[in-house]
Enzyme design. Structure first.
Site, mmCIF file in Angstrom:
data_model
loop_
_atom_site.group_PDB
_atom_site.id
_atom_site.type_symbol
_atom_site.label_atom_id
_atom_site.label_comp_id
_atom_site.label_asym_id
_atom_site.label_seq_id
_atom_site.Cartn_x
_atom_site.Cartn_y
_atom_site.Cartn_z
ATOM 1 N N ARG A 100 1.194 -24.420 15.830
ATOM 2 C CA ARG A 100 2.625 -24.742 15.705
ATOM 3 C C ARG A 100 3.167 -26.084 15.366
ATOM 4 O O ARG A 100 3.851 -26.476 15.516
ATOM 5 C CB ARG A 100 3.345 -24.216 17.223
ATOM 6 C CG ARG A 100 2.822 -22.314 17.800
ATOM 7 C CD ARG A 100 3.382 -22.810 18.705
ATOM 8 N NE ARG A 100 2.899 -20.534 18.746
ATOM 9 C CZ ARG A 100 3.756 -19.302 19.708
ATOM 10 N NH1 ARG A 100 4.869 -20.229 20.652
ATOM 11 N NH2 ARG A 100 3.929 -18.644 20.170
ATOM 12 N N GLU A 171 9.330 -15.077 11.328
ATOM 13 C CA GLU A 171 10.310 -15.693 12.789
ATOM 14 C C GLU A 171 10.276 -17.380 12.525
ATOM 15 O O GLU A 171 9.497 -18.073 12.087
ATOM 16 C CB GLU A 171 9.374 -15.363 13.636
ATOM 17 C CG GLU A 171 10.359 -15.359 15.237
ATOM 18 C CD GLU A 171 9.873 -15.052 16.404
ATOM 19 O OE1 GLU A 171 9.371 -14.885 16.108
ATOM 20 O OE2 GLU A 171 10.550 -14.991 17.412
HETATM 21 C C1 8ZB Z 1 7.925 -17.503 23.408
HETATM 22 C C2 8ZB Z 1 7.686 -16.326 23.673
HETATM 23 C C3 8ZB Z 1 6.835 -16.657 24.677
HETATM 24 C C4 8ZB Z 1 5.943 -14.931 25.018
HETATM 25 C C5 8ZB Z 1 4.036 -14.548 25.265
HETATM 26 C C6 8ZB Z 1 4.198 -15.204 26.243
HETATM 27 C C7 8ZB Z 1 5.847 -15.169 26.032
HETATM 28 C C8 8ZB Z 1 2.340 -16.000 23.464
HETATM 29 C C9 8ZB Z 1 0.851 -14.806 22.955
HETATM 30 C C10 8ZB Z 1 1.506 -14.199 23.649
HETATM 31 C C11 8ZB Z 1 0.182 -12.229 23.463
HETATM 32 C C12 8ZB Z 1 -0.711 -14.013 22.828
HETATM 33 N N1 8ZB Z 1 2.364 -15.046 24.136
HETATM 34 N N2 8ZB Z 1 0.745 -16.517 22.796
HETATM 35 N N3 8ZB Z 1 1.675 -12.602 23.502
HETATM 36 N N4 8ZB Z 1 -0.969 -12.820 23.061
HETATM 37 N N5 8ZB Z 1 -1.203 -15.259 22.251
HETATM 38 O O1 8ZB Z 1 5.323 -15.498 24.683
HETATM 39 O O2 8ZB Z 1 3.153 -14.297 26.794
HETATM 40 O O3 8ZB Z 1 5.857 -13.911 26.850
#
Ligand code: 8ZB
Length: 482
Positions: A100, A171
């Site tokens: 990112r 996205e």
């Molecule tokens: C802005 C988005 C944040 C959300 C989740 C976080 C939070 C980030 C992963 C993921 C599953 C991943 N999140 N990286 N969920 N696998 N590799 O995005 O927990 O809810």
């Protein structure tokens, strides 16, 4: 750099493209013509835009998780598990933080360490380092439409590799992946970089390949008033449409008051159609509701309750899809089991409520009227500031605090507005700062906050804002004094 919202010329696009593809060796794997031939052969039922369109027509709400691990085979296994055990309708590939930030060297180290230790050493799937062939291995291994989900201010190379790799949705946007995600990147820069991503999408569209685009609706995910996120979503939809994007999903992060959440999704859809129409664009539009994006309770059973309430808001607002949280939200990246549990909890609520119309009374129509008016005030001011150019207007609007996202890290965001909940838990403006609202709207917000202050026997203050930020993780919606 001067922003303008006009379609990128072919010369400008292909000149930039040379540099983009040179950012990392896997860039040379992208051959646009071959990529389009590959995309054309993807089975229709795996095309993201088509599944979204069907859901819009049928009034269904689809469910989608977030998920990503660094290595290909474990990532495939994870996605297949979420598809079968989690009953997901749509799949993600969540990108790791180094990618990112365009830090591919460090992502490479993360891949090597993950291999050596047989353990995930990155917090997502490093799609750029993995390259086109590996992305295709992933997208071919699943039955459902699959999307790149991330948070990348400059996502040009990621988009090139992702689309060549068989993902049918991407996205992000020039505001929504800057202001909440970066401290030091000028808005002009991210708007231009996302015009590239949207132009690339437009090229696929012009060659008969439909790609879904989804601006990131929730922004900082912390008490964002619906008018702010709706205004950004509409602006990003307009910017995308100008570059040739044809299938857009606009998003919103659940605030927690059901009436406000339903009104926000309804007005988001209406306003996106309204402004796309006003500027003469023809696009398919769908909506996404993100389950609560703020702090979660540690207790997994309490977390399920937050998840279920977001599912209810999605179902009753008839959002086209819902992005699902997991009972591990307070802890970090979830296990695949926890991820599937969040999905199944969501599935149950969505299907129980699918035939149940939301009560459409005076409170709901009043809430919709307010959000629509507020959002129009902001967007119309952006258009005015830009002398009819929405990109230029967006840059000037952030300078003026006309667009202002609460709790954002970006130094290009004023950060002056203060949101707080009213007595019923709806997110209002304790301080509207420079948002261009009418006096009537400002008075509405003031009265709502004062009503709460009176009930709590305290003065309106910043303490309310702080109490609200932590409320849900402590088991309440409104942060009342103890
Ligand atoms: C802005 C988005 C944040 C959300 C989740 C976080 C939070 C980030 C992963 C993921 C599953 C991943 N999140 N990286 N969920 N696998 N590799 O995005 O927990 O809810």
């Amino acid at each position: 750099m001067d922003s303008n919202s006009k379609r990128l010329s072919e010369d400008a696009f292909f000149a930039a493209r040379k540099e983009v593809l040179a950012q990392w060796p896997t860039g040379s794997e992208v051959d646009l013509k071959e990529a389009m031939e590959y995309q054309r052969k993807i089975p229709t039922e795996k095309r993201f835009s088509r599944k979204m369109k069907r859901a819009v027509e049928r009034g269904e709400t689809l469910i989608q998780p977030r998920a990503g691990v660094p290595l290909i085979e474990p990532h495939v296994e994870l996605l297949r598990y979420l598809e079968t055990e989690g009953e997901a309708d749509l799949l993600p590939t969540t990108i790791d933080s180094y990618t990112r930030q365009n830090r591919y060297q460090e992502a490479q180290k993360g891949i090597e360490e993950s291999q050596a230790r047989q353990k995930a050493m990155l917090n997502g799937f490093p799609a750029v380092n993995q390259g086109v062939g590996s992305c295709r291995r992933v997208t071919e291994a699943v039955k459902s439409p699959i999307q790149v989900r991330h948070g990348t201010p400059d996502a040009r190379l990621l988009a090139e590799i992702g689309l060549a790799g068989g993902f049918t949705s991407f996205e992000g946007g020039g505001i929504s992946y800057n202001i909440p995600y970066a401290k030091n990147v000028p808005i002009e820069k991210t708007i231009a970089d996302w015009q590239y991503v949207d132009r690339l999408t437009g090229l696929y569209e012009e060659n008969g390949i439909s790609i879904n685009r989804e601006p990131f609706g929730p922004l900082t995910g912390t008490l964002v008033p619906p008018c702010v996120s709706n205004a950004v979503a509409v602006i990003e939809a307009l910017l995308a449409a100008e570059q040739g994007v044809k299938n857009i999903t606009v998003g919103y992060g659940q605030c927690g008051n059901l009436t406000q959440d339903v009104a926000a999704i309804h007005s988001l859809l209406a306003l996106t159609h309204e402004y796309l129409g006003h500027f003469g664009y023809a696009c398919e539009v769908s909506t996404v509701l993100h389950q609560w994006m703020g702090g979660f309770p540690q207790d997994e059973f309490k977390a399920f309750s937050v998840i279920a309430w977001g599912s209810a808001a999605a179902a009753l607002s008839k959002a086209t899809k819902v992005i699902v949280k997991t009972p591990h939200e307070a802890m970090g990246v979830p296990t695949k089991e926890a991820n599937a549990q969040g999905l199944r909890a969501t599935r149950q609520m969505i299907s129980m409520l699918s035939d149940q119309p939301v009560e459409s009374g005076d409170t709901l129509s009043e809430e919709k009227r307010i959000i629509i008016e507020e959002t129009r005030c902001i967007i119309n001011k952006v258009i005015e500031l830009g002398d009819n150019d929405i990109a230029l207007g967006a840059v000037r609007a952030f300078e003026a605090g006309v667009l202002d996202v609460p709790f954002a890290p970006s130094r290009f965001n004023a950060g002056k507005i203060l949101p707080a909940r009213d007595h019923y838990g709806a997110v209002r403006l304790l301080d509207p700062a420079s948002l261009p609202l009418t006096d009537e709207l400002k008075a509405f917000h003031r009265a709502k906050i004062e009503e709460r202050a009176k009930a709590e026997k305290r003065a309106v203050s910043f303490q309310m804002v702080i109490d609200d930020i932590y409320a849900i993780s402590k088991g309440r919606l409104v942060g009342r004094p103890r």
